[in-house]
Design a protein around this motif. Structure first.
Motif, PDB file in Angstrom:
ATOM      1  N   GLU B 261      17.676   7.091   7.563  1.00 54.48           N
ATOM      2  CA  GLU B 261      17.572   8.276   6.698  1.00 54.48           C
ATOM      3  C   GLU B 261      15.938   8.264   5.815  1.00 54.48           C
ATOM      4  O   GLU B 261      15.640   7.047   5.537  1.00 54.48           O
ATOM      5  CB  GLU B 261      18.678   8.198   5.452  1.00 54.48           C
ATOM      6  N   THR B 262      15.413   9.276   5.788  1.00 54.29           N
ATOM      7  CA  THR B 262      14.073   9.453   5.345  1.00 54.29           C
ATOM      8  C   THR B 262      14.030   9.969   3.883  1.00 54.29           C
ATOM      9  O   THR B 262      13.547   9.392   3.137  1.00 54.29           O
ATOM     10  CB  THR B 262      13.168  10.490   6.431  1.00 54.29           C
ATOM     11  N   ILE B 263      14.316  11.398   3.731  1.00 51.80           N
ATOM     12  CA  ILE B 263      13.837  12.051   2.569  1.00 51.80           C
ATOM     13  C   ILE B 263      14.770  11.649   1.522  1.00 51.80           C
ATOM     14  O   ILE B 263      14.013  11.466   0.276  1.00 51.80           O
ATOM     15  CB  ILE B 263      14.016  13.505   3.000  1.00 51.80           C
ATOM     16  N   ALA B 264      15.752  11.425   1.378  1.00 48.49           N
ATOM     17  CA  ALA B 264      16.796  11.158   0.445  1.00 48.49           C
ATOM     18  C   ALA B 264      16.112   9.642  -0.304  1.00 48.49           C
ATOM     19  O   ALA B 264      15.898   9.270  -1.615  1.00 48.49           O
ATOM     20  CB  ALA B 264      18.139  10.876   0.661  1.00 48.49           C
ATOM     21  N   VAL B 265      15.842   8.911   0.601  1.00 52.31           N
ATOM     22  CA  VAL B 265      15.231   7.417   0.233  1.00 52.31           C
ATOM     23  C   VAL B 265      13.999   7.490  -0.179  1.00 52.31           C
ATOM     24  O   VAL B 265      13.395   7.091  -1.376  1.00 52.31           O
ATOM     25  CB  VAL B 265      15.358   6.432   1.409  1.00 52.31           C
ATOM     26  N   TYR B 266      12.900   8.457   0.200  1.00 55.52           N
ATOM     27  CA  TYR B 266      11.743   8.724  -0.055  1.00 55.52           C
ATOM     28  C   TYR B 266      11.607   9.190  -1.566  1.00 55.52           C
ATOM     29  O   TYR B 266      10.852   8.801  -2.300  1.00 55.52           O
ATOM     30  CB  TYR B 266      11.084   9.696   0.799  1.00 55.52           C
ATOM     31  N   LEU B 267      12.672  10.193  -1.846  1.00 54.92           N
ATOM     32  CA  LEU B 267      12.677  11.004  -3.078  1.00 54.92           C
ATOM     33  C   LEU B 267      12.959   9.985  -4.109  1.00 54.92           C
ATOM     34  O   LEU B 267      12.280   9.906  -5.111  1.00 54.92           O
ATOM     35  CB  LEU B 267      13.478  11.985  -3.176  1.00 54.92           C
ATOM     36  N   ILE B 268      13.548   8.811  -3.803  1.00 53.57           N
ATOM     37  CA  ILE B 268      14.226   7.897  -5.026  1.00 53.57           C
ATOM     38  C   ILE B 268      13.301   6.546  -5.223  1.00 53.57           C
ATOM     39  O   ILE B 268      13.212   6.396  -6.190  1.00 53.57           O
ATOM     40  CB  ILE B 268      15.864   7.680  -4.464  1.00 53.57           C
ATOM     41  N   ILE B 269      12.800   5.994  -4.133  1.00 55.68           N
ATOM     42  CA  ILE B 269      12.274   4.630  -4.133  1.00 55.68           C
ATOM     43  C   ILE B 269      10.887   4.694  -4.833  1.00 55.68           C
ATOM     44  O   ILE B 269      10.166   5.566  -4.629  1.00 55.68           O
ATOM     45  CB  ILE B 269      12.388   3.758  -3.028  1.00 55.68           C
ATOM     46  N   SER B 270      10.643   3.530  -5.616  1.00 56.38           N
ATOM     47  CA  SER B 270       9.220   3.572  -5.624  1.00 56.38           C
ATOM     48  C   SER B 270       8.577   2.411  -4.607  1.00 56.38           C
ATOM     49  O   SER B 270       9.158   1.252  -4.738  1.00 56.38           O
ATOM     50  CB  SER B 270       8.748   3.386  -7.210  1.00 56.38           C
ATOM     51  N   PRO B 271       7.835   2.846  -3.881  1.00 56.13           N
ATOM     52  CA  PRO B 271       7.445   1.898  -2.756  1.00 56.13           C
ATOM     53  C   PRO B 271       6.812   0.487  -3.102  1.00 56.13           C
ATOM     54  O   PRO B 271       5.668   0.594  -3.984  1.00 56.13           O
ATOM     55  CB  PRO B 271       6.576   2.610  -1.742  1.00 56.13           C
ATOM     56  N   VAL B 272       7.053  -0.594  -2.628  1.00 55.84           N
ATOM     57  CA  VAL B 272       6.474  -1.741  -2.796  1.00 55.84           C
ATOM     58  C   VAL B 272       6.389  -2.530  -1.334  1.00 55.84           C
ATOM     59  O   VAL B 272       6.962  -2.052  -0.511  1.00 55.84           O
ATOM     60  CB  VAL B 272       7.277  -2.735  -3.633  1.00 55.84           C
ATOM     61  N   PHE B 273       5.323  -3.346  -1.169  1.00 56.32           N
ATOM     62  CA  PHE B 273       5.000  -3.990   0.160  1.00 56.32           C
ATOM     63  C   PHE B 273       5.143  -5.261   0.286  1.00 56.32           C
ATOM     64  O   PHE B 273       4.778  -6.051   0.954  1.00 56.32           O
ATOM     65  CB  PHE B 273       3.601  -3.370   0.487  1.00 56.32           C
ATOM     66  N   ASN B 274       5.953  -5.858  -0.718  1.00 56.61           N
ATOM     67  CA  ASN B 274       6.464  -7.325  -0.357  1.00 56.61           C
ATOM     68  C   ASN B 274       7.989  -7.280  -0.381  1.00 56.61           C
ATOM     69  O   ASN B 274       8.550  -6.268  -0.625  1.00 56.61           O
ATOM     70  CB  ASN B 274       5.993  -8.139  -1.672  1.00 56.61           C
ATOM     71  N   ILE B 275       8.516  -8.296   0.166  1.00 56.06           N
ATOM     72  CA  ILE B 275       9.856  -8.526   0.325  1.00 56.06           C
ATOM     73  C   ILE B 275      10.567  -8.462  -0.911  1.00 56.06           C
ATOM     74  O   ILE B 275      10.384  -9.378  -1.533  1.00 56.06           O
ATOM     75  CB  ILE B 275      10.046  -9.586   1.496  1.00 56.06           C
ATOM     76  N   GLN B 276      11.474  -7.519  -0.999  1.00 60.90           N
ATOM     77  CA  GLN B 276      12.248  -7.462  -2.314  1.00 60.90           C
ATOM     78  C   GLN B 276      13.815  -7.606  -2.064  1.00 60.90           C
ATOM     79  O   GLN B 276      14.456  -6.651  -1.833  1.00 60.90           O
ATOM     80  CB  GLN B 276      12.028  -5.969  -2.938  1.00 60.90           C
ATOM     81  N   PRO B 277      14.079  -8.914  -2.301  1.00 62.21           N
ATOM     82  CA  PRO B 277      15.609  -9.133  -2.215  1.00 62.21           C
ATOM     83  C   PRO B 277      16.407  -8.798  -3.073  1.00 62.21           C
ATOM     84  O   PRO B 277      17.613  -8.856  -3.075  1.00 62.21           O
ATOM     85  CB  PRO B 277      15.582 -10.791  -1.702  1.00 62.21           C
ATOM     86  N   HIS B 278      15.752  -8.459  -4.277  1.00 68.41           N
ATOM     87  CA  HIS B 278      16.903  -8.229  -5.660  1.00 68.41           C
ATOM     88  C   HIS B 278      17.152  -6.624  -5.699  1.00 68.41           C
ATOM     89  O   HIS B 278      16.189  -6.116  -5.859  1.00 68.41           O
ATOM     90  CB  HIS B 278      15.950  -8.521  -6.958  1.00 68.41           C
ATOM     91  N   ILE B 279      18.562  -6.471  -5.185  1.00 72.36           N
ATOM     92  CA  ILE B 279      18.901  -4.876  -4.816  1.00 72.36           C
ATOM     93  C   ILE B 279      18.808  -4.253  -6.155  1.00 72.36           C
ATOM     94  O   ILE B 279      18.792  -3.032  -6.112  1.00 72.36           O
ATOM     95  CB  ILE B 279      19.977  -4.845  -4.055  1.00 72.36           C
ATOM     96  N   LEU B 280      18.906  -4.721  -7.345  1.00 71.69           N
ATOM     97  CA  LEU B 280      19.089  -3.949  -8.424  1.00 71.69           C
ATOM     98  C   LEU B 280      17.794  -3.538  -9.206  1.00 71.69           C
ATOM     99  O   LEU B 280      17.570  -2.969  -9.875  1.00 71.69           O
ATOM    100  CB  LEU B 280      19.927  -4.751  -9.492  1.00 71.69           C
TER     101      LEU B 280
END
Lengths: 417, 339
Positions: B261-280
């Motif tokens: 899934e691309t667009i829905a995720v793209y609209l919502i997330i704010s991109p980071v480029f390190n591994i982010q294990p904390h889902i909240l």
């Protein structure tokens, strides 16, 4: 399917007469055993069931209120709902346990759980669609929203200026291109999978099935790699149409394959027995029989193709102007327009985005309704008018045969009348 | 056997040649077969071209980084430091959240439609589920961005306050006791994206599962009832074992959609480029939104790196789909419906 569904009907309408006999009077030593031997209720409401449901609901609510208001340091609306639901289930189980045995209690509790799962999912889905339509109400009443493009309208312009005509035209052109590729190729491939069995066609079927969940952005990347990087052509509606067809192709093939498999074997055998070559059998028997199902397959594929954003994002570019030439210049589709509208912080642009999304939803809804009307029937089932036409044709044939072979067929006269 | 012996007495029937079952095909039929076969070959070629061209374009980037493509968490293709460790983790986490939420809902709804719902309602519910599976993903994205994002903060805060001691539910910078604390640490997280994707894939999973459940043999259902089973007892003894393949297959199918899934995720997330294990916690990333984010400003080499990321996603979904279809085909319900 109907056979399966009938089971419960039979259970409900024909109660087993096990409790009827006058056995208890004859043997007073074992009345408890006799009393327990009554037919199991499967589904349906009883007065005590409804009462315990209400009672459990009330007690669940009260327990949660008590916990949150007085006893425990809990807070939050969601926590309240979770605790109330848990208490409700527990109270319901206890109330049922007063008069039912273990399996029956589990059955009732699970019935409630299934009801709530379905209610939760459906209300969430209705919320998604309803929210989009509700927020789209600001943009939709303006007629210019459907007739103008965004060339003359800036982000700060009111909704009375500018519209999504360019995106609507773009969507229509792209989906037309995609259908022109997908329908002949997809249906031919589905017929191939059904009519020419063998190792190669099994392989093709496996690949197609694995490709049905091809990420749409990968389809876009593939066309980007070949069309724009490989051939050096510019982004255009044609490229987007191809990207959509790469994505739609496996979906249409798979759905059509399933429908073709349902064509009754005796129809094709009858055609073969009459000496028809294979292509005539396919053309005059298999395809007409499966017509409604094939139409459904194509329409559902179209609905998926219309809604995809990411292949278009990579291959069509973005423009605010109306572009009716799919071969040259950037083009925009409805989902892509929604996507770029809502990225703007301006409220009017966001309202336009929701308006475009509502139009897109309506389009999908219409396609889906058409698919339901066409595909509600199984292969070979006819509408009233079709059935009448077929009956008339066969009556004509019967008359013709009777005329031609009157003496030879005299044996069957009694049956045919 | 007996008839063979009886026939052996007669001279003409002695040599037992099997009848040839081949059909003599006319020219029309031969052309027809060629056309169909070529349609099959073309479709196969298109599908193969997807993988082939991605591989071709990705070659440059993959040669430059080698194995570290899988372990690097940065995305700076122009200085040759890039890899998909972070985005792949994000993709998998979003898909995991989505599947965790969607499977119980889809399973419950599928059982509800096939066995519990009042009969007049069933056709409508089936149509609704199928319609929801066709709703464009951008609509789900809009809902997530403008509705869910605001309303889910309470849930995120509640989860992190009470269950923050579980490592992946921890939120850096959360202040449990302070009701006025900023809510921005909870927005644009893996969790929010996961909920949206869950709603998107639940109808697909539900429709696969329902299809299988309704096929459970009537005789076995009646047998269970005849032995005194309750409805739930019947479901556990007949419907669920029969539909196990469909449940797993539907889950995997939804997982495949969730991964891509691309667009829905793209609209919502704010991109980071390190591994982010904390889902909240705010900030995550996924392979497809990485591509959507960077394809516009990428250099030639950057494009090659994006192609490599796309190839990884493609292979991942392919593996998931193959597993799903082989599980469904091998199960009892799948084997029957294949016939």
């Amino acid at each position: 399917m109907t056979v399966v569904n009938d089971v419960n009907d039979v259970e409900k309408t024909a109660p087993l007469p096990l409790t009827e006999p006058t056995a208890p009077a004859s043997s007073p030593a074992e009345p408890p055993a006799e009393a327990e031997d009554r037919p199991r209720r499967i589904g349906g409401l009883t007065r005590s069931g409804v009462l315990s449901l209400c009672g459990a609901a009330a007690s669940g609510l009260c327990v949660a209120l008590l916990l949150f208001g007085q006893l425990a340091p809990l807070s939050g609306a969601l926590g309240f709902v979770v605790v109330a639901y848990g208490a409700f289930l527990a109270a319901y189980a206890v109330l049922l346990g007063l008069e039912e045995d273990g399996p029956a209690v589990r059955d009732r509790v699970m019935t409630v759980v299934l009801w709530s799962a379905a209610t939760l999912l459906f209300s969430a889905l209705v919320l998604v669609v309803g929210f989009t339509l509700w927020r789209g109400r600001e943009a939709l009443p303006h007629l210019n929203f459907f007739t103008q493009d965004m060339q003359q309208a800036g982000p700060l312009d009111p909704l009375t200026n500018g519209g999504i005509a360019h995106a609507m035209l773009g969507t229509l052109l792209m989906i037309a291109i995609a259908l022109a590729v997908t329908v002949p190729l997809g249906l031919a491939c589905a017929v191939y999978l059904n009519q020419i069995p063998g190792r190669f066609s099994r392989f093709v079927r496996t690949i197609v099935e694995a490709m049905t969940a091809l990420p749409s952005i990968v389809a876009g990347l593939m066309v980007y790699a070949t069309w724009i990087l490989g051939l050096g052509l510019q982004k255009s509606g044609l490229a987007a149409g191809f990207a959509i067809s790469v994505m739609m192709l496996p979906i249409v093939i798979r759905a059509a394959d399933v429908v073709l498999r349902l064509v009754p074997g005796n129809l094709t055998e009858a055609a073969e027995a009459l000496g028809a070559p294979r292509w005539r059998t396919v053309w005059h028997v298999v395809l007409p029989t499966a017509r409604s199902g094939l139409a459904t397959a194509v329409i559902l594929g179209t609905a998926r193709g219309i809604g995809e954003t990411s292949p278009v994002l990579l291959t069509a570019g973005y423009t605010a102007a109306l572009n009716a030439d799919p071969a040259h210049g950037p083009m925009v589709s409805l989902p892509l327009a929604v996507f770029s509208f809502v990225k703007s912080p301006e409220p009017t642009m966001i309202a336009r985005g929701f308006g475009a999304a509502a139009v897109l939803m309506a389009l999908v809804l219409v396609l889906f309704a058409v698919a339901r009307i066409l595909g509600g029937r199984g292969p070979g089932q006819q509408t009233k008018r079709q059935a009448l036409r077929t009956a008339r044709a066969s009556k004509r044939d019967a008359a013709r045969f009777a005329e031609a072979h009157a003496p030879a067929l005299s044996l069957f006269d009694g049956e045919s009348s | 056997m007996a008839s063979a012996e009886a026939g052996s007495g007669r001279p003409g029937l002695h040599d037992d040649i099997p009848r040839r079952l081949g059909t003599a095909r006319g020219t029309g039929d031969r052309i027809f077969r060629y056309q169909l076969t070529s349609a099959g070959v073309v479709v196969l070629a298109i599908m193969a071209a997807v993988g082939l061209f991605l591989l071709l374009r990705a070659g440059q980037a993959l040669r430059a980084t080698g194995f570290s493509f899988l372990t690097t968490a940065q995305w700076q293709p122009d200085v040759h430091r890039f890899g998909i460790a972070a985005v792949l983790t994000g993709t998998l986490l979003i898909a995991a959240v989505a599947v965790t939420i969607s499977v119980p809902l889809a399973l419950g709804t599928a059982l509800f439609i096939s066995d519990v719902a009042p009969r007049p309602l069933r056709r409508t519910l089936v149509a609704m589920v199928d319609l929801m599976a066709a709703v464009p993903s951008v609509v789900y994205g809009l809902w997530g961005l403008f509705f869910l994002q605001k309303n889910v903060i309470g849930l995120s805060r509640w989860l992190s306050d009470w269950f923050g001691w579980i490592p992946f539910l921890h939120v850096d910078g959360a202040q449990p006791g302070d009701p006025l604390a900023s809510a921005s640490v909870y927005t644009a997280s893996t969790f929010v994206a996961g909920i949206v994707v869950a709603l998107m894939v639940a109808p697909i999973q539900c429709s696969v599962m329902r299809e299988v459940f309704t096929q459970a043999p009537a005789g076995e259902r009646e047998g269970a009832y005849a032995l005194g089973a309750t409805r739930w007892g019947m479901i556990r003894a007949v419907v669920l074992p029969y539909g196990k393949g469909g449940v797993i297959g539907g889950t995997m199918l939804g997982l495949g959609r969730a991964l891509g899934e691309t667009i829905a995720v793209y609209l919502i997330i704010s991109p980071v480029f390190n591994i982010q294990p904390h889902i909240l916690q705010t900030g995550t990333n996924s392979v497809s939104s990485l591509i959507a984010l960077h394809y516009g400003d990428a250099s030639d080499f950057g494009m090659s790196a994006l192609m490599a990321a796309g190839l990884a996603l493609f292979l991942l979904t392919l593996v998931v789909n193959f597993t799903a279809s082989s599980i469904v085909a091998r199960s009892r319900s799948g084997a029957q419906s294949e016939g």
